[in-house]
Design a protein around this motif. Sequence first.
Motif, mmCIF file in Angstrom:
data_model
loop_
_atom_site.group_PDB
_atom_site.id
_atom_site.type_symbol
_atom_site.label_atom_id
_atom_site.label_comp_id
_atom_site.label_asym_id
_atom_site.label_seq_id
_atom_site.Cartn_x
_atom_site.Cartn_y
_atom_site.Cartn_z
ATOM 1 N N GLY A 1 -9.597 6.893 4.626
ATOM 2 C CA GLY A 1 -10.163 5.601 4.273
ATOM 3 C C GLY A 1 -9.233 4.776 3.417
ATOM 4 N N ILE A 2 -9.728 3.639 3.010
ATOM 5 C CA ILE A 2 -8.990 2.719 2.134
ATOM 6 C C ILE A 2 -9.645 2.783 0.761
ATOM 7 N N HIS A 3 -8.846 2.960 -0.277
ATOM 8 C CA HIS A 3 -9.418 3.039 -1.637
ATOM 9 C C HIS A 3 -8.374 2.647 -2.669
ATOM 10 N N ASP A 4 -8.862 2.377 -3.863
ATOM 11 C CA ASP A 4 -7.958 2.095 -4.973
ATOM 12 C C ASP A 4 -7.342 3.409 -5.445
ATOM 13 N N ALA A 5 -6.242 3.319 -6.166
ATOM 14 C CA ALA A 5 -5.539 4.524 -6.655
ATOM 15 C C ALA A 5 -5.022 4.243 -8.060
ATOM 16 N N ALA A 6 -5.873 4.495 -9.056
ATOM 17 C CA ALA A 6 -5.522 4.181 -10.444
ATOM 18 C C ALA A 6 -4.334 5.002 -10.933
ATOM 19 N N TRP A 7 -4.072 6.141 -10.301
ATOM 20 C CA TRP A 7 -2.969 7.008 -10.731
ATOM 21 C C TRP A 7 -1.598 6.482 -10.290
ATOM 22 N N ARG A 8 -1.583 5.401 -9.498
ATOM 23 C CA ARG A 8 -0.299 4.843 -9.075
ATOM 24 C C ARG A 8 -0.027 3.538 -9.823
ATOM 25 N N ASN A 9 1.237 3.362 -10.181
ATOM 26 C CA ASN A 9 1.631 2.075 -10.770
ATOM 27 C C ASN A 9 2.590 1.311 -9.878
ATOM 28 N N GLN A 10 2.920 1.903 -8.733
ATOM 29 C CA GLN A 10 3.781 1.237 -7.772
ATOM 30 C C GLN A 10 3.221 1.455 -6.357
ATOM 31 N N PHE A 11 3.406 0.427 -5.527
ATOM 32 C CA PHE A 11 2.950 0.500 -4.134
ATOM 33 C C PHE A 11 4.023 -0.116 -3.238
ATOM 34 N N GLY A 12 3.980 0.259 -1.977
ATOM 35 C CA GLY A 12 4.917 -0.305 -1.015
ATOM 36 C C GLY A 12 6.216 0.465 -0.938
ATOM 37 N N ILE B 1 0.849 -1.198 0.000
ATOM 38 C CA ILE B 1 0.000 0.000 0.000
ATOM 39 C C ILE B 1 0.882 1.245 0.000
ATOM 40 N N VAL B 2 0.231 2.396 -0.100
ATOM 41 C CA VAL B 2 0.906 3.686 0.090
ATOM 42 C C VAL B 2 0.041 4.499 1.039
ATOM 43 N N THR B 3 0.619 4.941 2.150
ATOM 44 C CA THR B 3 -0.138 5.730 3.124
ATOM 45 C C THR B 3 0.279 7.196 3.054
ATOM 46 N N GLY B 4 -0.121 7.993 4.022
ATOM 47 C CA GLY B 4 0.042 9.442 3.995
ATOM 48 C C GLY B 4 1.493 9.928 3.869
ATOM 49 N N ASN B 5 1.640 11.044 3.168
ATOM 50 C CA ASN B 5 2.957 11.634 2.882
ATOM 51 C C ASN B 5 3.574 12.188 4.166
ATOM 52 N N ILE B 6 4.645 11.550 4.596
ATOM 53 C CA ILE B 6 5.317 11.956 5.824
ATOM 54 C C ILE B 6 5.993 13.317 5.667
ATOM 55 N N SER B 7 6.622 13.544 4.508
ATOM 56 C CA SER B 7 7.379 14.785 4.323
ATOM 57 C C SER B 7 6.462 16.007 4.341
ATOM 58 N N ARG B 8 5.197 15.845 3.999
ATOM 59 C CA ARG B 8 4.247 16.965 3.985
ATOM 60 C C ARG B 8 3.334 16.957 5.228
ATOM 61 N N PRO C 1 -3.738 -1.213 -4.414
ATOM 62 C CA PRO C 1 -3.895 -1.697 -5.780
ATOM 63 C C PRO C 1 -5.342 -2.098 -6.044
ATOM 64 N N ARG C 2 -5.837 -1.818 -7.264
ATOM 65 C CA ARG C 2 -7.256 -2.003 -7.559
ATOM 66 C C ARG C 2 -7.715 -3.439 -7.338
ATOM 67 N N GLU C 3 -6.940 -4.412 -7.774
ATOM 68 C CA GLU C 3 -7.356 -5.809 -7.641
ATOM 69 C C GLU C 3 -7.542 -6.182 -6.171
ATOM 70 N N ALA C 4 -6.579 -5.788 -5.348
ATOM 71 C CA ALA C 4 -6.684 -6.092 -3.918
ATOM 72 C C ALA C 4 -7.844 -5.328 -3.303
ATOM 73 N N MET C 5 -8.060 -4.057 -3.780
ATOM 74 C CA MET C 5 -9.130 -3.243 -3.219
ATOM 75 C C MET C 5 -10.505 -3.826 -3.557
ATOM 76 N N GLU C 6 -10.630 -4.339 -4.741
ATOM 77 C CA GLU C 6 -11.903 -4.943 -5.141
ATOM 78 C C GLU C 6 -12.206 -6.171 -4.285
#
Length: 466
Positions: free
Chosen positions: A418-429, A371-378, A445-450
């Motif tokens: 919340g938890i949601h898919d993110a079509a604008w990302r091609n990499q996670f983790g 997954i990708v969670t909240g931006n720490i640097s911001r 990732p969309r497949e896992a989110m579905e």
Amino acid sequence: MGKRTVKHLAVMFAVIMISLMGTYVGLAIYYHNAFTYGTWINGVYCTGKSIREVNEELVKDFTYEGLTIYDRDGNVYVIPAEDISYRFDFAKALEVYQKQQNAWMWIDSILHGHMAELTPVVSYDPEKFEACFAALPFCQEKTPDEQRKVEIVKTSQGYELINERTQVLNLEEARAAILAAVEESKPEVSLLDAGCYHDLELTEQMQETLALWGQLDAFLQCGIVYQMGEEQIPIDASVISDWIALDETGGFRLDEYGQFQIREDAIKEFIEQLAAEYDTVGGSRQFRATSGELVTVEGGVYGNQIDQKTEVAYLTEAFQARRQEIHKPAYLQEAWQQGKEDIGSTYIEVDMGEQKMYYYVNGVLKIDTPIVTGNISRRMGTPSGVNYVYLKQKNRVLRGRDYASPVDFWMPVKGNIGIHDAAWRNQFGGEIYQTNGSHGCINTPREAMEQLYDMAEVGTPVVMFY
């Protein structure tokens, strides 16, 4: 038949009779100083044996190690035979028994054997016995009868009756019972069975105390049990004892009818304590992560919160009505499970340090995804805590001050996070979240989110931690 033949037969008969009489008399004389035919004593065959011979055999087979004493409470004490110089001998008992036998009637023993059980004559050192008796614990701890009291006391288990005037050991009777057992070579003696315990007389004040205890004991009885998840909390004497109102002297405050009174706010305080122990919303939990690490997770919106006002009203009425029931409390917020362990075995785990999300159903791992969670640097890091899925939506546009992001699956867990898919990302983790993370949501990732959307229900706990 001729005269000579008759005379000959008469002589033969006389000889036989004289021989039989001689034998009979001879055996009678023989048995005069020995035990008669067919004599058995304590399992030893004694025919023809002297008192000395039988005594040696009986002493050889007889053993006595001492006396075991049992008191009313089942405590065990021992007086070893050697400590009182215990000795025994069967000679006198054998002498008395032998005198009871008639040596001239030995023939009767052929048809009727003689079997006896004899006890030895016992000797011991009286001074040593008295010293052993005086050393027994119940002799050391003896309280004078006039000092024995009847009173009601408060303990950690509630109020209890101390009655020192029932089943009091009489030391003289105990001494007599123990001495008799030693003299009879008994292996054990029960002071209770020997009737050494007695009730003492009660004063008028003691009788009043007993009457008050009967009333108090009835007041302390309660059949209400709080069901807190897997744990049960009985409203027992230890609880109710803290409710009872006392006067300035520490005595019980009774109403005009002589009934016990409950302290003002006592039930309210109990419910507050129950809530403090079992309310889990926003609390701290120990959680075993998929990585194997035991992590502490604090905060969040998931958990149980008792409706204290409703419970105070319930318990007040139920106690007064003396209900007998198992009661599940009312909740302002109710988790999937009650009690201190409220997460259960079906939950979503968000390990933000590892940037992984897991979904378990009844303890079985069903989904394992980066997954990708909240931006720490911001300073948009996703907050830790135990939350829960409170809504499920499809085809939602997520909007913020500087973004509008369409998603196919949306599962909010805390406010707008919340938890949601993110079509604008091609990499996670990995470490993406540190500089290019989300606005606080959990990008999946969309497949896992579905899969997660189809499987997880509203109310599912979400454990989030770094």
